[in-house]
Scaffold this motif. Structure first.
Motif, PDB file in Angstrom:
ATOM      1  N   GLN A  21       0.816  -1.215   0.000  1.00 40.45           N
ATOM      2  CA  GLN A  21       0.000   0.000   0.000  1.00 40.45           C
ATOM      3  C   GLN A  21       0.855   1.272   0.000  1.00 40.45           C
ATOM      4  OE1 GLN A  21      -2.512  -0.528   3.470  1.00 40.45           O
ATOM      5  NE2 GLN A  21      -4.334  -0.721   2.200  1.00 40.45           N
ATOM      6  N   GLY A  22       1.831   1.341   0.910  1.00 41.73           N
ATOM      7  CA  GLY A  22       2.647   2.546   1.037  1.00 41.73           C
ATOM      8  C   GLY A  22       3.380   2.882  -0.247  1.00 41.73           C
ATOM      9  N   ALA A  23       3.974   1.864  -0.880  1.00 41.69           N
ATOM     10  CA  ALA A  23       4.724   2.081  -2.121  1.00 41.69           C
ATOM     11  C   ALA A  23       3.796   2.535  -3.241  1.00 41.69           C
ATOM     12  CB  ALA A  23       5.443   0.793  -2.521  1.00 41.69           C
ATOM     13  N   ILE A  24       2.593   1.955  -3.311  1.00 44.38           N
ATOM     14  CA  ILE A  24       1.631   2.347  -4.354  1.00 44.38           C
ATOM     15  C   ILE A  24       1.195   3.788  -4.158  1.00 44.38           C
ATOM     16  CG2 ILE A  24      -0.662   1.882  -5.311  1.00 44.38           C
ATOM     17  CD1 ILE A  24      -0.270  -1.066  -4.341  1.00 44.38           C
ATOM     18  N   VAL A  25       0.881   4.151  -2.915  1.00 41.65           N
ATOM     19  CA  VAL A  25       0.437   5.516  -2.613  1.00 41.65           C
ATOM     20  C   VAL A  25       1.497   6.527  -3.029  1.00 41.65           C
ATOM     21  CG1 VAL A  25      -0.011   7.112  -0.708  1.00 41.65           C
ATOM     22  CG2 VAL A  25      -1.183   4.910  -0.774  1.00 41.65           C
ATOM     23  N   GLU A  26       2.749   6.298  -2.656  1.00 40.05           N
ATOM     24  CA  GLU A  26       3.822   7.247  -2.994  1.00 40.05           C
ATOM     25  C   GLU A  26       4.034   7.324  -4.508  1.00 40.05           C
ATOM     26  OE1 GLU A  26       5.084   9.305  -1.009  1.00 40.05           O
ATOM     27  OE2 GLU A  26       4.709   8.471   0.988  1.00 40.05           O
ATOM     28  N   HIS A  27       3.920   6.175  -5.176  1.00 34.45           N
ATOM     29  CA  HIS A  27       4.120   6.116  -6.627  1.00 34.45           C
ATOM     30  C   HIS A  27       3.062   6.937  -7.358  1.00 34.45           C
ATOM     31  CE1 HIS A  27       5.432   4.263 -10.422  1.00 34.45           C
ATOM     32  NE2 HIS A  27       4.161   4.039 -10.712  1.00 34.45           N
ATOM     33  N   VAL A  28       1.798   6.732  -7.006  1.00 36.87           N
ATOM     34  CA  VAL A  28       0.703   7.430  -7.684  1.00 36.87           C
ATOM     35  C   VAL A  28       0.659   8.898  -7.272  1.00 36.87           C
ATOM     36  CG1 VAL A  28      -1.799   7.513  -8.033  1.00 36.87           C
ATOM     37  CG2 VAL A  28      -0.618   5.303  -7.926  1.00 36.87           C
ATOM     38  N   VAL A  36      -2.555  -2.283 -10.256  1.00 42.04           N
ATOM     39  CA  VAL A  36      -2.517  -2.891  -8.929  1.00 42.04           C
ATOM     40  C   VAL A  36      -3.375  -4.145  -8.897  1.00 42.04           C
ATOM     41  CG1 VAL A  36      -3.105  -2.561  -6.494  1.00 42.04           C
ATOM     42  CG2 VAL A  36      -2.085  -0.679  -7.808  1.00 42.04           C
ATOM     43  N   LEU A  37      -2.763  -5.258  -8.534  1.00 41.32           N
ATOM     44  CA  LEU A  37      -3.488  -6.512  -8.337  1.00 41.32           C
ATOM     45  C   LEU A  37      -3.377  -6.854  -6.862  1.00 41.32           C
ATOM     46  CD1 LEU A  37      -1.698  -6.853 -11.270  1.00 41.32           C
ATOM     47  CD2 LEU A  37      -3.429  -8.629 -11.419  1.00 41.32           C
ATOM     48  N   LEU A 175      -7.102  -0.968 -10.857  1.00 39.45           N
ATOM     49  CA  LEU A 175      -7.073  -1.908  -9.734  1.00 39.45           C
ATOM     50  C   LEU A 175      -8.028  -3.073  -9.966  1.00 39.45           C
ATOM     51  CD1 LEU A 175      -7.658   1.291  -8.485  1.00 39.45           C
ATOM     52  CD2 LEU A 175      -6.407   0.189  -6.623  1.00 39.45           C
ATOM     53  N   THR A 176      -7.605  -4.262  -9.561  1.00 35.49           N
ATOM     54  CA  THR A 176      -8.481  -5.436  -9.612  1.00 35.49           C
ATOM     55  C   THR A 176      -8.082  -6.395  -8.508  1.00 35.49           C
ATOM     56  OG1 THR A 176      -9.314  -7.266 -10.965  1.00 35.49           O
ATOM     57  CG2 THR A 176      -7.025  -6.633 -11.286  1.00 35.49           C
ATOM     58  N   ALA A 177      -9.056  -7.172  -8.065  1.00 35.16           N
ATOM     59  CA  ALA A 177      -8.797  -8.133  -6.990  1.00 35.16           C
ATOM     60  C   ALA A 177      -8.371  -9.488  -7.531  1.00 35.16           C
ATOM     61  CB  ALA A 177     -10.041  -8.294  -6.116  1.00 35.16           C
ATOM     62  N   ARG A 198       3.762  -2.242 -12.174  1.00 33.76           N
ATOM     63  CA  ARG A 198       2.793  -3.223 -11.679  1.00 33.76           C
ATOM     64  C   ARG A 198       3.091  -3.573 -10.219  1.00 33.76           C
ATOM     65  NH1 ARG A 198       1.590  -7.428 -16.683  1.00 33.76           N
ATOM     66  NH2 ARG A 198       1.554  -5.837 -18.320  1.00 33.76           N
ATOM     67  N   PHE A 199       2.042  -3.572  -9.439  1.00 33.96           N
ATOM     68  CA  PHE A 199       2.143  -3.976  -8.044  1.00 33.96           C
ATOM     69  C   PHE A 199       1.262  -5.208  -7.864  1.00 33.96           C
ATOM     70  CE2 PHE A 199       2.998   0.540  -8.135  1.00 33.96           C
ATOM     71  CZ  PHE A 199       4.031   0.714  -7.217  1.00 33.96           C
ATOM     72  N   VAL A 200       1.886  -6.338  -7.577  1.00 34.61           N
ATOM     73  CA  VAL A 200       1.137  -7.587  -7.412  1.00 34.61           C
ATOM     74  C   VAL A 200       1.293  -8.047  -5.967  1.00 34.61           C
ATOM     75  CG1 VAL A 200       0.777  -9.946  -8.222  1.00 34.61           C
ATOM     76  CG2 VAL A 200       1.564  -8.177  -9.821  1.00 34.61           C
ATOM     77  N   ALA A 201       0.246  -7.895  -5.186  1.00 38.66           N
ATOM     78  CA  ALA A 201       0.282  -8.320  -3.792  1.00 38.66           C
ATOM     79  C   ALA A 201       0.049  -9.818  -3.711  1.00 38.66           C
ATOM     80  CB  ALA A 201      -0.789  -7.575  -2.996  1.00 38.66           C
ATOM     81  N   SER A 202       0.330 -10.394  -2.567  1.00 40.51           N
ATOM     82  CA  SER A 202       0.013 -11.810  -2.367  1.00 40.51           C
ATOM     83  C   SER A 202      -1.485 -12.026  -2.535  1.00 40.51           C
ATOM     84  CB  SER A 202       0.443 -12.248  -0.960  1.00 40.51           C
ATOM     85  OG  SER A 202      -0.061 -13.546  -0.688  1.00 40.51           O
TER      86      SER A 202
END
Length: 597
Positions: A21-28, A36-37, A175-177, A198-202
């Protein structure tokens, strides 16, 4: 403290960012694009809501569902954020008021339906706002709706590439789940986000317990399962509208607060049933897949499938609607061989082209591989999304390992046949070769002379198909989608081919043991239980007064933390996760009064 952390804590009431979350927020927030997945319940909304508050102008959020917009806007307004929505539910006067507020710079976030965004009036307003630097960012929620292979496909989403063409300097976040590799690439291509980070979370949802049973009186099996969740909200998915209505009526006769939902019901009835599901406790929604996408209800304690879903991706997305609050939840499915036959017939009779049918069939095979699996369900599920995992200890196979059948010899023959036929054919053709079927294609290709021709004649077609599904599901074989579903050997297959490993599949069983309650649930007892119920009653009354769903006031997890910690001051109350400054001001005194009563 960074500006992002300050907003996270004081506006939304959370102490720390989770995962990416933190990295995505700063990036955008820095003006860059992102894809974001992140699983349902992983906190996707904060990934654009916080940058929206960090950047100047109004963030435009494209969302496909009216109910989702209304709930998210209500939740933001409760947190003190200037948010509104534009969709067909608004009267002309109400929409005009929102537009004037937007044009005057009075909104931090504006939610719009894709068809609303794309009309000439809204595009003209966006042009005007952009000229004055008034667009903070574009957020495209439920981005998988752009995929023409998925059941949530929305044609309007294909036109959202207009955003990058008209406003190339405005950052975009999609964004998608849930999205497998193919869908990810389609999202990036169609939304002009191929260069986006691309940010792919677990994809792991450790709080969800997965359980799959073979059908043996499925209605009774479903009722027994629902009885394990008394007074709790849940979703039951059925394949047909008729089955939805019959199942909902039957559950209601048994005393369950069950409601039907499908696209064939009148719009007013669907809206009323959805409203009750969101705002009342303990409602069980029996639905087709027309229900669920974007349902922002965190306290759904179970999702049940009374029919086989269409793919692992669909199954993951549907089960992901349970346990969004992080507390324990269950995903239960009853399935049978007839379900597979029905799904194959639906694929064969569909209007899709050969490519669509081939991909749909491959996805169904992968799903059947999951339900037939003898080892950890979660490992199989995460493997589909390219993620490795250890056995979870929280699925039926881990807790109550099934009886297995040793099919090592058949598996080795299957792998040999793949190799002898040059790794160019799918399972159905390979089964013909193994069983010695002299079909026209087998004769034309000269495969009747292979050493593997007919060596599996003693194994029936059904078992051979199960062996191939499990070889794919466990990574011994890979599917080449570009060559019509051809099966190819992987490095993992080498020990099995050389006789250095065994291969077992599930033995069919009818009766299944009832598993103990899911782990991870915070169940208060004694005085805490009484306090928790009083908090829930207070929340329900407050929600009715404010005409919002109860979870918009506070999530169950927040109330549980209050019940367990019993804060004695506003400062202690403000340290509870989910209580930001605005909510502390609005509800703090009433909560302290309740806690000291």
């Amino acid at each position: 403290m960074s500006r992002a952390h300050e907003i996270l804590q004081h506006v939304f009431g959370y102490p720390e960012f989770r995962g990416e979350q933190g990295a995505i927020v700063e990036h955008v927030a820095g003006g860059d694009d992102a894809l974001v997945l992140m699983p349902t319940g992983g906190g996707k909304s904060l990934c654009y809501q916080i940058p929206a508050l960090m950047r100047s102008g109004t963030a435009i959020v494209i969302s496909p569902l009216i109910a989702l917009m209304q709930d998210q806007v209500s939740a933001l307004q409760e947190a003190g954020v200037a948010a509104a929505y534009l969709n067909s539910s608004l009267s002309y006067e109400a929409a005009d008021a929102v537009e004037r507020r937007w044009m005057s710079g009075g909104l931090d976030l504006l939610y719009v339906a894709p068809e609303r965004l794309l009309n000439a009036r809204t595009l003209a307003q966006l042009n005007h706002t952009h000229e004055t630097g008034g667009i903070a960012l574009f957020a495209i929620d439920e981005a998988h709706c752009v995929s023409q292979w998925g059941h949530d496909f929305r044609p309007e989403y294909l036109q959202l590439s207009v955003l990058s063409e008209r406003f190339p300097d405005v950052p975009r976040i999609a964004l998608t789940a849930t999205a497998d590799h193919q869908t990810r690439e389609e999202i990036a291509l169609r939304l002009n986000l191929t260069e986006a980070r691309r940010f792919v979370a677990s994809f792991d949802r450790p709080n969800i317990r997965y359980r799959m049973v073979e059908k043996d009186g499925p209605r009774k099996q479903l009722f027994d399962f629902v009885q394990e969740h008394p007074g709790e909200a849940g979703i039951v998915y059925c394949l047909s509208r008729r089955k939805v209505e019959e199942t909902a009526a039957w559950l209601a006769e048994q005393g369950v607060k069950a409601l039907p939902y499908h696209a064939g019901l009148p719009q007013e009835q669907r809206a009323e049933h959805q409203r009750r599901f969101l705002r009342e406790d303990g409602v069980v929604m029996v639905a087709t897949i027309a229900f669920g996408m974007g349902i922002d209800k965190p306290d759904v304690r179970f999702v049940a499938h009374l029919d086989l879903p269409r793919s692992i991706e669909g199954y993951y997305q549907e089960t992901g609607r349970a346990g969004r609050d992080g507390l324990a939840a269950e995903a239960w499915m009853a399935w049978g061989a007839a379900d597979v036959v029905q799904q194959r017939r639906m694929i064969d009779e569909s209007e899709g082209n050969d490519t669509f049918k081939r991909l749909a069939s491959n996805r169904l095979d992968t799903l059947v591989g999951l339900v037939e699996a003898t080892d950890c369900r979660r490992q199989h599920l995460l493997s589909y999304f390219g993620e490795a995992a250890q056995p979870c200890g929280n699925c039926d196979n881990c807790i109550d390992p099934p009886k297995t059948l040793d099919v090592t010899d058949a598996a080795r023959k299957a792998l040999s046949c793949v190799y002898r036929t040059d790794q160019r054919y799918g399972a159905a053709y390979l089964v013909d070769v193994l069983r010695g079927e002299t079909t026209d294609k087998v004769r034309e290709r000269g495969h009747a002379s292979l050493t593997t021709f007919g060596i599996g004649a003693d194994v029936d077609d059904k078992l051979w198909r199960s062996v191939f599904r499990q070889l794919v599901a466990r990574g011994f074989l890979a599917v080449d989608h570009d060559r019509f579903g051809a099966l190819m050997l992987t490095e993992t297959a080498r020990p099995l081919l050389k006789g250095e490993a065994a291969f077992e599949i599930r033995q069919p069983v009818k009766k299944t043991k009832r598993l103990k309650a899911g782990r991870g649930r915070i169940v208060p007892t004694g005085a805490e239980a009484e306090l928790y119920e009083r908090l829930r009653e207070w929340r329900a009354d407050t929600a009715r007064e404010r005409n919002v769903p109860a979870y918009v006031i506070f999530h169950d997890a927040t109330l549980l933390e209050i019940a367990n910690r019993k804060p004695g001051s506003l400062a202690e109350l403000g340290a509870v996760s989910g209580i930001g400054d605005r909510k502390l001001d609005a509800y703090g005194p009433a909560l302290l009064e309740l806690l000291t009563a």
